[in-house]
Design a protein around this motif. Structure first.
Motif, PDB file in Angstrom:
ATOM      1  N   GLU A 159      34.608  29.337  40.822  1.00 42.80           N
ATOM      2  CA  GLU A 159      33.188  29.057  40.629  1.00 42.80           C
ATOM      3  C   GLU A 159      32.614  28.660  41.983  1.00 42.80           C
ATOM      4  O   GLU A 159      33.137  27.776  42.657  1.00 42.80           O
ATOM      5  CB  GLU A 159      32.996  27.930  39.614  1.00 42.80           C
ATOM      6  CG  GLU A 159      31.552  27.485  39.405  1.00 42.80           C
ATOM      7  CD  GLU A 159      30.684  28.588  38.820  1.00 42.80           C
ATOM      8  OE1 GLU A 159      31.196  29.396  38.018  1.00 42.80           O
ATOM      9  OE2 GLU A 159      29.493  28.663  39.196  1.00 42.80           O
ATOM     10  N   LYS A 161      29.361  27.349  44.331  1.00 47.32           N
ATOM     11  CA  LYS A 161      28.062  26.684  44.397  1.00 47.32           C
ATOM     12  C   LYS A 161      27.771  26.391  45.861  1.00 47.32           C
ATOM     13  O   LYS A 161      28.678  26.259  46.672  1.00 47.32           O
ATOM     14  CB  LYS A 161      28.089  25.353  43.626  1.00 47.32           C
ATOM     15  CG  LYS A 161      28.278  25.492  42.134  1.00 47.32           C
ATOM     16  CD  LYS A 161      27.025  26.000  41.479  1.00 47.32           C
ATOM     17  CE  LYS A 161      27.244  26.284  40.005  1.00 47.32           C
ATOM     18  NZ  LYS A 161      26.230  27.166  39.447  1.00 47.32           N
ATOM     19  N   ASP A 165      28.496  20.190  42.349  1.00 44.27           N
ATOM     20  CA  ASP A 165      28.112  19.036  41.549  1.00 44.27           C
ATOM     21  C   ASP A 165      28.921  19.033  40.255  1.00 44.27           C
ATOM     22  O   ASP A 165      29.625  19.976  39.943  1.00 44.27           O
ATOM     23  CB  ASP A 165      26.611  19.133  41.228  1.00 44.27           C
ATOM     24  CG  ASP A 165      25.974  17.766  41.249  1.00 44.27           C
ATOM     25  OD1 ASP A 165      26.680  16.796  40.935  1.00 44.27           O
ATOM     26  OD2 ASP A 165      24.777  17.707  41.586  1.00 44.27           O
ATOM     27  N   ILE A 166      28.799  17.951  39.517  1.00 47.29           N
ATOM     28  CA  ILE A 166      29.472  17.821  38.227  1.00 47.29           C
ATOM     29  C   ILE A 166      29.227  19.050  37.352  1.00 47.29           C
ATOM     30  O   ILE A 166      30.154  19.585  36.744  1.00 47.29           O
ATOM     31  CB  ILE A 166      28.943  16.564  37.489  1.00 47.29           C
ATOM     32  CG1 ILE A 166      29.402  15.302  38.221  1.00 47.29           C
ATOM     33  CG2 ILE A 166      29.376  16.563  36.036  1.00 47.29           C
ATOM     34  CD1 ILE A 166      30.730  14.800  37.783  1.00 47.29           C
ATOM     35  N   ASP A 167      27.989  19.489  37.306  1.00 45.46           N
ATOM     36  CA  ASP A 167      27.629  20.622  36.456  1.00 45.46           C
ATOM     37  C   ASP A 167      28.518  21.828  36.711  1.00 45.46           C
ATOM     38  O   ASP A 167      28.949  22.507  35.782  1.00 45.46           O
ATOM     39  CB  ASP A 167      26.169  21.020  36.688  1.00 45.46           C
ATOM     40  CG  ASP A 167      25.208  19.968  36.166  1.00 45.46           C
ATOM     41  OD1 ASP A 167      25.692  19.031  35.510  1.00 45.46           O
ATOM     42  OD2 ASP A 167      24.005  20.094  36.412  1.00 45.46           O
ATOM     43  N   GLY A 168      28.769  22.104  37.988  1.00 44.32           N
ATOM     44  CA  GLY A 168      29.573  23.259  38.343  1.00 44.32           C
ATOM     45  C   GLY A 168      31.000  23.133  37.835  1.00 44.32           C
ATOM     46  O   GLY A 168      31.610  24.114  37.391  1.00 44.32           O
ATOM     47  N   GLU A 170      31.910  21.417  35.188  1.00 49.03           N
ATOM     48  CA  GLU A 170      31.822  21.604  33.739  1.00 49.03           C
ATOM     49  C   GLU A 170      31.781  23.091  33.402  1.00 49.03           C
ATOM     50  O   GLU A 170      32.459  23.562  32.490  1.00 49.03           O
ATOM     51  CB  GLU A 170      30.567  20.914  33.184  1.00 49.03           C
ATOM     52  CG  GLU A 170      30.561  19.403  33.305  1.00 49.03           C
ATOM     53  CD  GLU A 170      31.555  18.744  32.357  1.00 49.03           C
ATOM     54  OE1 GLU A 170      32.307  19.451  31.682  1.00 49.03           O
ATOM     55  OE2 GLU A 170      31.584  17.491  32.316  1.00 49.03           O
ATOM     56  N   GLN A 171      30.978  23.808  34.161  1.00 49.45           N
ATOM     57  CA  GLN A 171      30.841  25.253  33.947  1.00 49.45           C
ATOM     58  C   GLN A 171      32.199  25.935  34.091  1.00 49.45           C
ATOM     59  O   GLN A 171      32.633  26.688  33.220  1.00 49.45           O
ATOM     60  CB  GLN A 171      29.845  25.792  34.974  1.00 49.45           C
ATOM     61  CG  GLN A 171      29.392  27.213  34.725  1.00 49.45           C
ATOM     62  CD  GLN A 171      28.344  27.634  35.744  1.00 49.45           C
ATOM     63  OE1 GLN A 171      27.754  26.809  36.440  1.00 49.45           O
ATOM     64  NE2 GLN A 171      28.119  28.934  35.845  1.00 49.45           N
ATOM     65  N   THR A 173      35.122  24.571  33.918  1.00 46.04           N
ATOM     66  CA  THR A 173      36.016  24.098  32.864  1.00 46.04           C
ATOM     67  C   THR A 173      35.846  24.939  31.596  1.00 46.04           C
ATOM     68  O   THR A 173      36.834  25.319  30.958  1.00 46.04           O
ATOM     69  CB  THR A 173      35.727  22.618  32.545  1.00 46.04           C
ATOM     70  OG1 THR A 173      35.869  21.855  33.747  1.00 46.04           O
ATOM     71  CG2 THR A 173      36.694  22.091  31.491  1.00 46.04           C
ATOM     72  N   ARG A 174      34.592  25.237  31.249  1.00 45.44           N
ATOM     73  CA  ARG A 174      34.340  26.062  30.060  1.00 45.44           C
ATOM     74  C   ARG A 174      34.944  27.461  30.235  1.00 45.44           C
ATOM     75  O   ARG A 174      35.569  27.996  29.317  1.00 45.44           O
ATOM     76  CB  ARG A 174      32.824  26.188  29.813  1.00 45.44           C
ATOM     77  CG  ARG A 174      32.182  24.896  29.320  1.00 45.44           C
ATOM     78  CD  ARG A 174      30.781  25.160  28.780  1.00 45.44           C
ATOM     79  NE  ARG A 174      29.852  25.675  29.780  1.00 45.44           N
ATOM     80  CZ  ARG A 174      29.126  24.909  30.597  1.00 45.44           C
ATOM     81  NH1 ARG A 174      29.237  23.597  30.555  1.00 45.44           N
ATOM     82  NH2 ARG A 174      28.299  25.450  31.467  1.00 45.44           N
ATOM     83  N   ALA A 201      32.170  15.112  41.682  1.00 46.45           N
ATOM     84  CA  ALA A 201      32.612  16.436  41.255  1.00 46.45           C
ATOM     85  C   ALA A 201      34.075  16.648  41.650  1.00 46.45           C
ATOM     86  O   ALA A 201      34.862  17.208  40.885  1.00 46.45           O
ATOM     87  CB  ALA A 201      31.723  17.507  41.872  1.00 46.45           C
TER      88      ALA A 201
ATOM     89  N   GLY B 142      22.440  16.122  25.074  1.00 46.41           N
ATOM     90  CA  GLY B 142      21.133  15.736  25.596  1.00 46.41           C
ATOM     91  C   GLY B 142      20.509  14.645  24.759  1.00 46.41           C
ATOM     92  O   GLY B 142      20.964  14.370  23.644  1.00 46.41           O
TER      93      GLY B 142
END
Lengths: 231, 231
Positions: A159, A161, A165-168, A170-171, A173-174, A201, B142
DNA sequence: GTATTGATCTCGCCG
DNA sequence: CGGCGAGGTCAATAC
């Protein structure tokens, strides 16, 4: 484009209601009819505006407005929604119309797409002997930026970026959870690659067995230039 | 504020690199030194810009630039980061400087946050005996706009929109599915609250057992004003 | 102060 | 035409 500097008050109604009391401001009317109201500060965002598609009509003030010193009333009506901008013009300081022609447009560089392209070309940044499988590897929940195989032939999902960040994490991980349910691919190792990886992250990624890789964009671009020249 | 209409080329370097080929554009220099480069189209966003805090310096072109017809070189340097905008000015069509004074600023009204605040203060609009649990009630997918309890102590989840559309009902449905899996909360009743609820949204909500509540914003604000005055 | 969230988001991509 | 993700996001608010 028409540029008017005038004292005015502005009312917007649509997704919300907003009002600007009378003051001297810059009004920009673009070729597509859109209108921007700028003050002498703030950011690049206007105080108020109307986006295209819309239509500007100019009318005489009614008696009440005229009594307040209003000379013209501009109504900018969006032609798709019921968003409306009303500009009451008092005194005009300047009024210029210019034909700017069509703009050749912006040339951007350094975005995530470019990082992805460069890493695909320089796949051994993942480690010696890595092989690119494909970019934008499709899965049911979206494409994985880069799929590769390590020197032992095991799958590696990357992945990418610009700012990790954390979001990446999580992405990724999914993606990994999904990919590891595929017996043809599993086990799939995760690599989180970014120009800059936030400490949070990194902790989360490490905790989940995901490898972090900091990308040196300038160095990668430099190599790319050398490649372009050599071949 | 200074407004210049001129043919120019622009280079930005900072978080990314971007280049604008020579064309006629509008340049806005604000009192804080920030610069906006607008073309005759697009939206309210400039083609390129520099945000404050920054400093504009004007220099003579070097020989190479002068040979290309450049008359002036503007360098806009951010004073916090190393972001830099370079504008090479060729021919100037117009150049206006005006003192706009300080803008009284935008008055916004009717935004979702305001509706949420008002409903939290007037929670019995949900029905007699309702109690506020909290605004922005956190869930894994959320925050729920408002969580409350009815007169019998049962949980009520409220989704607030200005314009109640299908999307909002879907969002609330996802929250309810999640919340109802929590034995401490279940059963959770859903309320879809908006100033205006589209017929399709009302049908969908009703079909899913979600109650619809039309909010009279002016009345709620009126009550709020009364409260402010009384206490 | 930092972190999170909404935005009249805008903008680009891809189906 | 819609959905999704990113943004030089910006800007306001909760913590």
């Amino acid at each position: 484009m028409r540029v008017v500097i005038a004292s005015c008050s502005v009312d917007y109604s649509g997704r919300l209601d907003a009002h600007l009391p009378q003051a001297t401001r810059l009004l920009m009317v673009k070729a597509d009819g859109s209108v921007l109201v700028h003050s002498d500060g703030g950011s690049y965002k206007p105080l108020n505006w109307m986006s295209p598609p819309c239509r500007l009509t100019v009318a005489e003030p009614d008696d009440a407005d005229a009594g307040q010193g209003v000379r013209e009333v501009w109504t900018v009506q969006n032609t798709k929604s019921d968003d409306k901008l009303v500009v009451r013009i008092h005194d005009v300081v300047a009024d210029h119309s210019v034909d700017l022609g069509v703009d050749p447009g912006l040339v951007k560089d350094g975005v995530e797409a470019h990082l992805q392209k460069l890493l695909a070309e320089q796949i051994d940044l993942l480690g010696p002997g890595h092989q690119l499988v494909r970019r934008e590897f499709p899965t049911a929940i979206g494409p994985v930026d880069i799929m590769a195989k390590d020197s032992g032939g095991a799958s590696v999902a990357v992945e990418i970026k610009r700012r990790g960040d954390i979001d990446g994490v999580e992405q990724l991980t999914r993606y990994l959870a999904l990919l590891n349910r595929d017996p043809l691919l599993a086990p799939v190792q995760g690599v989180f690659a970014a120009q800059e990886i936030k400490p949070q992250a990194r902790v989360l990624a490490t905790d989940r067995g995901i490898r972090c890789l900091v990308l040196d964009y300038d160095a990668m671009r430099g190599l790319d230039d050398v490649d372009s020249r050599l071949f």
